[in-house]
Scaffold this motif. Structure first.
Motif, PDB file in Angstrom:
ATOM      1  N   MET A   1     -64.289 -21.061  35.267  1.00 38.92           N
ATOM      2  CA  MET A   1     -62.945 -21.761  35.288  1.00 38.92           C
ATOM      3  C   MET A   1     -62.629 -21.902  33.879  1.00 38.92           C
ATOM      4  SD  MET A   1     -61.974 -25.400  36.891  1.00 38.92           S
ATOM      5  CE  MET A   1     -61.053 -24.838  38.221  1.00 38.92           C
ATOM      6  N   LYS A   2     -61.308 -21.630  33.460  1.00 36.69           N
ATOM      7  CA  LYS A   2     -60.665 -21.847  32.356  1.00 36.69           C
ATOM      8  C   LYS A   2     -60.507 -23.349  32.022  1.00 36.69           C
ATOM      9  CE  LYS A   2     -58.426 -17.628  31.845  1.00 36.69           C
ATOM     10  NZ  LYS A   2     -57.520 -16.881  30.964  1.00 36.69           N
ATOM     11  N   ILE A   3     -60.686 -23.666  30.691  1.00 38.53           N
ATOM     12  CA  ILE A   3     -60.457 -25.262  30.552  1.00 38.53           C
ATOM     13  C   ILE A   3     -59.106 -25.613  30.630  1.00 38.53           C
ATOM     14  CG2 ILE A   3     -60.595 -24.591  28.128  1.00 38.53           C
ATOM     15  CD1 ILE A   3     -62.357 -27.612  30.107  1.00 38.53           C
ATOM     16  N   GLU A   4     -58.017 -24.638  30.121  1.00 34.22           N
ATOM     17  CA  GLU A   4     -56.840 -25.405  29.713  1.00 34.22           C
ATOM     18  C   GLU A   4     -56.180 -25.925  31.051  1.00 34.22           C
ATOM     19  OE1 GLU A   4     -57.869 -22.133  28.984  1.00 34.22           O
ATOM     20  OE2 GLU A   4     -57.832 -22.289  27.026  1.00 34.22           O
ATOM     21  N   PRO A   5     -56.369 -25.454  32.225  1.00 31.52           N
ATOM     22  CA  PRO A   5     -55.778 -26.336  33.377  1.00 31.52           C
ATOM     23  C   PRO A   5     -56.611 -27.409  33.661  1.00 31.52           C
ATOM     24  CG  PRO A   5     -56.333 -23.945  34.108  1.00 31.52           C
ATOM     25  CD  PRO A   5     -56.930 -24.410  32.616  1.00 31.52           C
ATOM     26  N   LEU A   6     -57.681 -27.842  33.294  1.00 36.63           N
ATOM     27  CA  LEU A   6     -58.495 -28.905  33.268  1.00 36.63           C
ATOM     28  C   LEU A   6     -57.940 -30.029  32.197  1.00 36.63           C
ATOM     29  CD1 LEU A   6     -62.172 -28.011  34.047  1.00 36.63           C
ATOM     30  CD2 LEU A   6     -60.387 -28.675  35.785  1.00 36.63           C
ATOM     31  N   ILE A   7     -57.733 -29.547  30.966  1.00 30.97           N
ATOM     32  CA  ILE A   7     -57.263 -30.212  30.026  1.00 30.97           C
ATOM     33  C   ILE A   7     -55.659 -30.942  30.405  1.00 30.97           C
ATOM     34  CG2 ILE A   7     -55.995 -30.207  27.797  1.00 30.97           C
ATOM     35  CD1 ILE A   7     -58.400 -28.147  27.050  1.00 30.97           C
ATOM     36  N   LYS A   8     -54.747 -29.985  31.034  1.00 35.90           N
ATOM     37  CA  LYS A   8     -53.653 -30.283  31.374  1.00 35.90           C
ATOM     38  C   LYS A   8     -53.555 -31.370  32.486  1.00 35.90           C
ATOM     39  CE  LYS A   8     -49.084 -28.752  33.263  1.00 35.90           C
ATOM     40  NZ  LYS A   8     -48.989 -30.048  33.632  1.00 35.90           N
ATOM     41  N   MET A   9     -54.559 -31.242  33.560  1.00 33.27           N
ATOM     42  CA  MET A   9     -54.685 -32.072  34.636  1.00 33.27           C
ATOM     43  C   MET A   9     -54.957 -33.534  34.166  1.00 33.27           C
ATOM     44  SD  MET A   9     -55.935 -30.117  37.957  1.00 33.27           S
ATOM     45  CE  MET A   9     -57.514 -29.979  37.342  1.00 33.27           C
ATOM     46  N   ALA A  10     -56.000 -33.490  33.327  1.00 34.08           N
ATOM     47  CA  ALA A  10     -56.493 -34.730  32.517  1.00 34.08           C
ATOM     48  C   ALA A  10     -55.418 -35.335  31.958  1.00 34.08           C
ATOM     49  CB  ALA A  10     -58.007 -34.390  31.752  1.00 34.08           C
ATOM     50  N   ASN A  11     -55.073 -34.633  30.914  1.00 37.46           N
ATOM     51  CA  ASN A  11     -53.829 -35.354  30.352  1.00 37.46           C
ATOM     52  C   ASN A  11     -52.653 -35.731  31.148  1.00 37.46           C
ATOM     53  OD1 ASN A  11     -54.850 -35.227  27.609  1.00 37.46           O
ATOM     54  ND2 ASN A  11     -54.190 -33.149  27.428  1.00 37.46           N
ATOM     55  N   ASP A  12     -52.228 -35.269  32.302  1.00 43.67           N
ATOM     56  CA  ASP A  12     -51.479 -35.588  33.216  1.00 43.67           C
ATOM     57  C   ASP A  12     -51.768 -36.945  33.845  1.00 43.67           C
ATOM     58  OD1 ASP A  12     -49.556 -33.491  32.626  1.00 43.67           O
ATOM     59  OD2 ASP A  12     -50.193 -32.342  34.516  1.00 43.67           O
ATOM     60  N   ILE A  13     -53.021 -36.932  34.253  1.00 40.92           N
ATOM     61  CA  ILE A  13     -53.627 -38.119  34.688  1.00 40.92           C
ATOM     62  C   ILE A  13     -53.563 -39.223  33.889  1.00 40.92           C
ATOM     63  CG2 ILE A  13     -55.727 -39.368  35.587  1.00 40.92           C
ATOM     64  CD1 ILE A  13     -56.474 -36.594  36.671  1.00 40.92           C
ATOM     65  N   GLY A  14     -53.991 -39.115  32.346  1.00 43.79           N
ATOM     66  CA  GLY A  14     -53.736 -39.854  31.359  1.00 43.79           C
ATOM     67  C   GLY A  14     -52.216 -40.515  31.226  1.00 43.79           C
ATOM     68  N   ASN A  15     -51.450 -39.564  31.200  1.00 46.80           N
ATOM     69  CA  ASN A  15     -49.741 -39.856  30.992  1.00 46.80           C
ATOM     70  C   ASN A  15     -49.375 -40.912  32.231  1.00 46.80           C
ATOM     71  OD1 ASN A  15     -49.425 -38.400  28.903  1.00 46.80           O
ATOM     72  ND2 ASN A  15     -48.666 -36.745  29.882  1.00 46.80           N
ATOM     73  N   PHE A  16     -50.010 -40.620  33.505  1.00 46.45           N
ATOM     74  CA  PHE A  16     -49.620 -41.746  34.333  1.00 46.45           C
ATOM     75  C   PHE A  16     -50.300 -43.123  34.057  1.00 46.45           C
ATOM     76  CE2 PHE A  16     -51.031 -43.941  38.416  1.00 46.45           C
ATOM     77  CZ  PHE A  16     -49.938 -43.898  39.035  1.00 46.45           C
ATOM     78  N   ARG A  43     -65.695 -31.730  36.385  1.00 46.38           N
ATOM     79  CA  ARG A  43     -66.172 -32.743  35.453  1.00 46.38           C
ATOM     80  C   ARG A  43     -67.073 -32.519  34.397  1.00 46.38           C
ATOM     81  NH1 ARG A  43     -66.620 -35.715  40.847  1.00 46.38           N
ATOM     82  NH2 ARG A  43     -68.906 -35.293  40.682  1.00 46.38           N
ATOM     83  N   ARG A  44     -68.237 -31.546  34.714  1.00 47.50           N
ATOM     84  CA  ARG A  44     -69.118 -31.097  33.894  1.00 47.50           C
ATOM     85  C   ARG A  44     -68.146 -30.151  32.834  1.00 47.50           C
ATOM     86  NH1 ARG A  44     -72.272 -29.721  38.382  1.00 47.50           N
ATOM     87  NH2 ARG A  44     -71.519 -27.678  38.575  1.00 47.50           N
ATOM     88  N   GLU A  45     -67.294 -29.460  33.114  1.00 49.68           N
ATOM     89  CA  GLU A  45     -66.566 -28.547  32.390  1.00 49.68           C
ATOM     90  C   GLU A  45     -65.694 -29.520  31.344  1.00 49.68           C
ATOM     91  OE1 GLU A  45     -64.649 -25.100  33.360  1.00 49.68           O
ATOM     92  OE2 GLU A  45     -66.184 -24.742  34.902  1.00 49.68           O
ATOM     93  N   ILE A  46     -65.134 -30.656  31.809  1.00 49.66           N
ATOM     94  CA  ILE A  46     -64.118 -31.587  30.763  1.00 49.66           C
ATOM     95  C   ILE A  46     -65.268 -32.366  29.923  1.00 49.66           C
ATOM     96  CG2 ILE A  46     -63.808 -33.563  32.401  1.00 49.66           C
ATOM     97  CD1 ILE A  46     -60.982 -31.512  30.438  1.00 49.66           C
TER      98      ILE A  46
END
Length: 71
Positions: A1-16, A43-46
């Motif tokens: 899995m590419k890390i970029e989508p996980l980063i975006k999802m994590a930051n979107d959660i953070g923005n909320f 979770r392991r990847e992030i």
């Protein structure tokens, strides 16, 4: 899995959760959300990304992910 989508999802959660004035509560909300909503591989990847660099994650998300490491 590419890390970029996980980063975006994590930051979107953070923005909320960033609207929470108490950043400890916000970080805990992010941690809990990732813990219950993401599969273990995600979770392991992030966590690995945060340990290696984590530069693309917001400070609040880095705090939450570092707490995932400790759990």
């Amino acid at each position: 899995m590419k890390i970029e989508p996980l980063i975006k999802m994590a930051n979107d959660i953070g923005n909320f959760f960033n609207s929470e004035t108490d950043k400890e509560i916000a970080a805990e909300g992010i941690r809990k959300h990732i813990l219950r909503s993401w599969d273990p591989r995600m979770r392991r990847e992030i966590i690995a990304y945060c340990q290696q660099d984590g530069a693309a994650l917001s400070d609040l998300v880095r705090t939450a992910v570092s707490r995932l490491e400790q759990a």
